[in-house]
Scaffold this active site. Sequence first.
Site, PDB file in Angstrom:
ATOM      1  N   LYS A 672       5.563  -1.447   9.826  1.00  0.00           N
ATOM      2  CA  LYS A 672       4.837  -1.166  11.138  1.00  0.00           C
ATOM      3  C   LYS A 672       3.996  -1.771  12.281  1.00  0.00           C
ATOM      4  O   LYS A 672       3.627  -1.273  13.129  1.00  0.00           O
ATOM      5  CB  LYS A 672       4.736   0.382  10.222  1.00  0.00           C
ATOM      6  CG  LYS A 672       5.666   1.249  10.370  1.00  0.00           C
ATOM      7  CD  LYS A 672       5.243   2.930   9.304  1.00  0.00           C
ATOM      8  CE  LYS A 672       6.028   3.535   8.857  1.00  0.00           C
ATOM      9  NZ  LYS A 672       5.819   5.162   8.709  1.00  0.00           N
ATOM     10  N   CYS A 673       2.949  -2.281  11.351  1.00  0.00           N
ATOM     11  CA  CYS A 673       2.721  -3.150  12.324  1.00  0.00           C
ATOM     12  C   CYS A 673       2.843  -4.184  13.130  1.00  0.00           C
ATOM     13  O   CYS A 673       2.543  -4.694  13.963  1.00  0.00           O
ATOM     14  CB  CYS A 673       0.836  -3.854  11.340  1.00  0.00           C
ATOM     15  SG  CYS A 673       0.369  -2.704  10.604  1.00  0.00           S
TER      16      CYS A 673
END
Length: 713
Positions: A672-673
């Site tokens: 997700k980063c």
Amino acid sequence: VGKSVGIGDGVKVELTGVGSCVFCRKNDDCPNKYGEKKTKEKWNLTVHYYCLLMSSGIWQRGKEEEGVYGFLIEDIRKEVNRASKLKCCVCKKNGASIGCVAPRCKRSYHFPCGLQRECIFQFTGNFASFCWNHRPVQIITSNNYRESLPCTICLEFIEPIPSYNILRSPCCKNAWFHRDCLQVQAINAGVFFFRCTICSNSDIFQKEMLRMGIHIPEKDASWELEENAYQELLQHHERCDVRRCRCKEGRDYNAPDSKWEIKRCQCCGSSGTHLACSSLRSWEQNWECLECRGIIYNSGEFQKAKKHVLPNSNNVGITDCLLEESSPKLPRQSPGSQSKDLLRQGSKFRRNVSTLLIELGFQIKKKTKRLYINKANIWTSALDAFRNRNFNPSYAIEVAYVIENDNFGSEHPGSKQEFLSLLMQHLENSSLFEGSLSKNLSLNSQALKENLYYEAGKMLAISLVHGGPSPGFFSKTLFNCLVYGPENTQPILDDVSDFDVAQIIIRINTATTVADLKSVINECYNYLELIGCLRLITTLSDKYMLVKDILVYHVIQRVQAPFESFKQGLKTLGVLEKIQAYPEAFCSILCHKPESLSAKILSDLFTVHTLPDVKALGFWNSYLQAVEDGKSTTTMEDILIFATGCSSIPPAGFKPTPSIECLPVDFPVGNKCNNCLAIPVTNTYKEFQENMDFTIRNTLKLEKEESSHYIGH
């Protein structure tokens, strides 16, 4: 000859030695605080420029090139000798060459000691100095500022109360500054460019700043003196910016006289495309980027301004009051202002909201602020982070997730867009708003006391500018109040979430005779009297005005204090101003949920960065189609959340762009980063779908259970 500031003021001088200043005895070399430090080895002499300039018993008797900035060496030695007999009232050491000019005041001090005790030194006229008891102050007759305001230079919030460290512009009452910010600005801008940051006034502004001790050097601005300072303006844009670049060498590849030559937009010149990527046969063909094309093609749609018909108060029916969506009333305009509005509609209202948010995003600095967020208590941790004195809305946001009561103090990197998405979900379902789908502000006295409505507006503004999701839960009435003002907005029945109040309104509207109407009013007498909506009933049509009064009170007047506080918070980073300038664009993201995701949207959204596995990519596209057709246990939103933490595409887009990787793994991995989805390389499509479904479904389920577990404890 009196003291004067000559051409040497602010000019760089090559030092021939290093030592302590003969006046203050300090070795510090800090031009912003003490002026330039200059050493004359020939006479074994080192001075700070400000220490020399502000000394009370020395005058500039030489030419600029003589001595030190026109101060003769023999005069400097005499002044040092005079000061050696005077004791500093701050540090109690000898050498205090500066004295307060106030009558009967005998205080003397070194220049750095004076700064420490907040003395004021005026770099103009006779170069007067004032001690902390006699220094000039800014007097404001009335202070109506209840909230913190940003310093208009560094944008950090300050208390708008005049003091030594906080100064106000004499020409713009809403412009406040840190003294240090002003001083650095003055040194960089020089006398020719130092002016009010709001109205650009220089005469009144400089006179007041000199009075308050800001040194404005007589020099050109520092940015005008830099070699090749504007060199980047001569550079051409050479990058392919279309959504799907076909060049295997990358977007920055440019091969003249081939299909991979970069063609720039003929309108703005700041976007480009490979000829092949936009199906251009030759370089001579015209090409516009999507933004310019939208402006050009939409400019012909506004030949006539829309008419805003206001209902006649004597003929307002139940459908006007209750069943239609609220429409803002516009004040009467002159023909000239109407024609200006017509031009505005053509050029402003049709602008893309993504572009507007990207423009607001230009305020974000490279400096990063890390927020420590507890996902199990997203609201409290976000509130603490945004209220932190070191938080600046214009700093880039970096998120680290932490666990409450974790004795090891562990943390792990988090997705900024996931955090903002979770925060907006909490805000939508919080007690600050009321309603089912389209929400209005509620009246929560405790939240008002804790200033939470302001914080909610601030969070919403920060989320939009920093790449958060579309809120999509504003009612049209709340939106119109923000854009056109509460006085020009008429609520509707759908805005009333209180069941009892809604029943009163419906009973009044369904009254068929004057007697029935009066009977209902008698039953609700106490409530109507309390809210100030009692009126004389003479005809049945009076019920429409009564309904209108109740709606205005309940939806608008009752929540006036929360609304004003929320509105102030929404001004953060200039978001409210942008909403008011482009209402049609922002209505699409504030009042409407994002469009449903489809297989094509996700396929176009994710780009392939690494060398793809053709078979795996084929499985990926087939999987997306299966999900869209309902042949999978996951949804399109589940896939996007798994990869990015967001259930919809943010209006400003993803940063970085979501990508696909084909890795020799059995199960997918979502980062997700980086908005990256690693898909498995399998032998059969059945195995691919089973692994994707299993991982995505169970990962999201586990995250939800963990969140519930932490909240329960």
